[in-house]
Enzyme design. Structure first.
Site, mmCIF file in Angstrom:
data_model
loop_
_atom_site.group_PDB
_atom_site.id
_atom_site.type_symbol
_atom_site.label_atom_id
_atom_site.label_comp_id
_atom_site.label_asym_id
_atom_site.label_seq_id
_atom_site.Cartn_x
_atom_site.Cartn_y
_atom_site.Cartn_z
ATOM 1 N N ARG A 190 1.028 -1.118 0.012
ATOM 2 C CA ARG A 190 0.098 -0.100 -0.068
ATOM 3 C C ARG A 190 0.908 1.132 -0.051
ATOM 4 O O ARG A 190 0.543 2.239 -0.453
ATOM 5 C CB ARG A 190 -0.898 0.127 1.241
ATOM 6 C CG ARG A 190 -2.113 -0.939 1.078
ATOM 7 C CD ARG A 190 -3.176 -0.563 2.257
ATOM 8 N NE ARG A 190 -2.671 -1.074 3.507
ATOM 9 C CZ ARG A 190 -2.730 -2.321 4.012
ATOM 10 N NH1 ARG A 190 -3.275 -3.033 3.674
ATOM 11 N NH2 ARG A 190 -2.497 -2.625 5.217
ATOM 12 N N ASN A 236 -16.968 -10.116 -11.867
ATOM 13 C CA ASN A 236 -16.051 -10.879 -11.923
ATOM 14 C C ASN A 236 -14.899 -10.148 -12.418
ATOM 15 O O ASN A 236 -14.928 -9.898 -13.516
ATOM 16 C CB ASN A 236 -16.517 -12.217 -12.756
ATOM 17 C CG ASN A 236 -15.219 -13.149 -12.621
ATOM 18 O OD1 ASN A 236 -14.254 -13.143 -12.325
ATOM 19 N ND2 ASN A 236 -15.804 -14.428 -12.790
ATOM 20 N N CYS A 296 -0.636 -14.666 -2.600
ATOM 21 C CA CYS A 296 -0.801 -14.973 -1.285
ATOM 22 C C CYS A 296 -0.926 -16.472 -1.074
ATOM 23 O O CYS A 296 -1.115 -17.112 0.150
ATOM 24 C CB CYS A 296 -1.736 -14.495 -0.390
ATOM 25 S SG CYS A 296 -3.306 -14.705 -1.018
HETATM 26 N N1 SAH Z 1 -7.022 -6.156 -2.296
HETATM 27 C C1 SAH Z 1 -7.861 -6.416 -0.861
HETATM 28 C C2 SAH Z 1 -7.872 -7.914 -0.571
HETATM 29 C C3 SAH Z 1 -8.394 -8.809 -1.612
HETATM 30 S S1 SAH Z 1 -8.947 -10.095 -1.057
HETATM 31 C C4 SAH Z 1 -7.023 -5.555 0.147
HETATM 32 O O1 SAH Z 1 -6.017 -5.116 -0.038
HETATM 33 O O2 SAH Z 1 -7.749 -5.303 1.246
HETATM 34 C C5 SAH Z 1 -9.781 -10.834 -2.443
HETATM 35 C C6 SAH Z 1 -10.890 -10.051 -2.881
HETATM 36 O O3 SAH Z 1 -11.461 -11.001 -4.077
HETATM 37 C C7 SAH Z 1 -12.109 -10.410 -2.012
HETATM 38 O O4 SAH Z 1 -12.642 -8.930 -1.623
HETATM 39 C C8 SAH Z 1 -13.194 -11.241 -2.902
HETATM 40 O O5 SAH Z 1 -14.712 -10.686 -2.638
HETATM 41 C C9 SAH Z 1 -12.793 -10.811 -4.317
HETATM 42 N N2 SAH Z 1 -12.893 -11.899 -5.249
HETATM 43 C C10 SAH Z 1 -12.800 -13.273 -5.394
HETATM 44 N N3 SAH Z 1 -12.918 -13.571 -6.466
HETATM 45 C C11 SAH Z 1 -13.180 -12.809 -7.315
HETATM 46 C C12 SAH Z 1 -13.722 -12.393 -8.740
HETATM 47 N N4 SAH Z 1 -13.687 -13.766 -9.443
HETATM 48 N N5 SAH Z 1 -13.767 -11.480 -9.183
HETATM 49 C C13 SAH Z 1 -14.034 -10.365 -8.335
HETATM 50 N N6 SAH Z 1 -13.551 -10.339 -7.087
HETATM 51 C C14 SAH Z 1 -13.340 -11.554 -6.591
#
Ligand code: SAH
Length: 409
Positions: free
Chosen positions: A217, A282, A343
């Protein structure tokens, strides 16, 4: 294996085979490694190699876990401390390390499991709220003592256990979220580099927030001046908010969760950090739509959930990372940067870079690997436990031919 109780202590001599594993460095032992012999349950034990060399303290399981013994670091003398003494030392050390090296923060990880010598215990602090995760039988059995220590040290408004973790099943522990001390707090604010994030300890992801992405970040913020930013898998928009705080001219946050995106836009509005556009959908589809639309960005953040949760899923997971990263690279404006994360522990750093290389293979511009980042210093990786280094972040840059670096910078 000999387990000989001495007055009030217990010592275990590893069989030769387990000692070899120990010498290679890994601090976990399965029942088979230990010749399947009986161990006392959820106990602290003194561990020795054959021949008597001291390997420090170990924690035994509750009998339900395949991991029968986890090493938890050196301890002076030859005995085993009382639980309270052990916890006091380990937790005080963990906090002292953070105070010395990291400084005063409103949101940070205080205890990072094996890396801090308490296998199976995570402690995160969000202002006056403490959230713990317990993923070992020993920690579960001593939850009361851990809570009492945290209450005495921090006088928190709430200590919450987020036990809604599938790995608990492997330890024979139920999935549950439980108030351990204080009163229920639904939402708490933390501040990072002047940006306020609202954390939901009971139902937010992980313990409420992605504390581990702090370094990324900060990087995004530093690179964001005047940038058009795309935050993919944004959750509640932490990266998009950092970018806007760093002077981004626009940020688009993409997530499948409308609720998470609503929190992102609310946070941007409340802090007058605009304009943040939320796009529910998505991400695999949205990036293709953006590409078809001819859109481009100076900064793309790609922080998906883990695509390979086991070794078996690695091949399929690689495909997902490759496709997404390829399109993300295609969405870069000349000179633009992609901050891309994985991750998935099972996709090790080199494998991730391999996937990124393949993703860039036939693009009509070069892509530089500018920087390697990972979790912050409050999530230390213990060299002996590769699993503790799960988060990989790479900063990539699109570079044009014949223009020095990139047209825009
Ligand atoms: N970047 C965020 C953390 C991401 S966690 C941060 O820094 O706080 C992963 C996220 O991906 C979750 O919010 C989940 O809702 C979303 N997610 C999972 N599969 C997805 C998809 N196919 N399309 C869009 N969002 C998705």
């Amino acid at each position: 294996m000999a387990t000989e109780p001495t007055s009030d202590t217990m010592s275990i001599t590893l069989p030769e085979r387990a000692a070899r594993i120990g010498r290679r460095g890994h601090p976990w032992f399965y029942a088979d490694d230990l010749a399947s012999q009986e161990l006392p349950k959820t106990a602290l034990v003194r561990v020795r190699a054959p021949g008597g060399r001291d390997l420090g303290l170990g924690m035994t399981s509750n009998g339900s876990s395949k991991i029968a013994l986890r090493l938890c670091g050196p301890w002076e003398g030859s005995g085993v401390p009382e639980v309270e003494e052990f916890l006091d030392r380990r937790l005080s050390d963990a906090i002292a390390l953070r105070e010395a090296g990291i400084g005063e923060r409103t949101g940070e990880r205080l205890v990072h499991s094996e890396a801090d010598g308490v296998p199976g215990l995570v402690v995160d602090r969000y202002s006056d709220v403490i959230v713990i995760q317990s993923t070992s039988g020993w920690v579960e059995a001593n939850r009361g003592a851990i809570t009492a220590w945290l209450v005495a040290r921090f006088s928190p408004a709430m200590v919450l256990m987020r036990g809604d973790l599938p790995v608990r099943k492997r330890e024979g522990l139920a999935e549950e979220v439980r108030l351990l001390a204080g009163e229920r707090v639904d939402e708490v604010e933390i501040e990072e580099d002047g940006v306020v994030h609202r954390v939901r300890p009971w139902d937010g992801h992980k313990t409420g927030f992605y504390l581990d992405q702090r370094p990324a970040r900060a990087r995004v913020r530093a690179l964001a001046a005047s940038a058009r930013v795309l935050d993919l898998f944004s959750y509640q928009g932490a990266f998009a908010l950092s970018a806007l705080a760093g002077g981004a001219r626009e940020a688009i946050a993409v997530d499948q969760s409308a609720e998470a995106l609503a929190r992102a836009t609310a946070a941007a509005e409340a802090q007058e950090l605009g304009p943040l556009t939320a796009r529910v959908g998505n991400a695999f589809d949205v990036v293709r739509e953006l590409r078809a639309d001819g859109q481009s960005f100076d900064l793309v953040v790609l922080d998906p959930p883990p695509f390979c949760k086991s070794r078996r899923e690695v091949e399929g997971g690689k495909r997902g990372y490759r496709d997404l990263n390829r399109i993300a690279m295609q969405l870069l404006a000349p000179g633009g940067r992609l901050i891309t994360a994985s991750c998935s522990y099972h996709l090790r750093g080199e494998m991730f870079e391999d996937v990124l290389r393949q993703a860039s293979f036939d693009l009509p511009f070069r892509v530089f690997l500018e920087e390697r980042l990972g979790a912050g210093a409050d999530h230390p990786a213990w060299l002996r436990l590769p699993e503790s280094e799960y988060l990989k972040v790479r900063v990539l840059r699109r570079v044009e031919d014949g223009t020095g670096v990139g047209d825009s910078g």
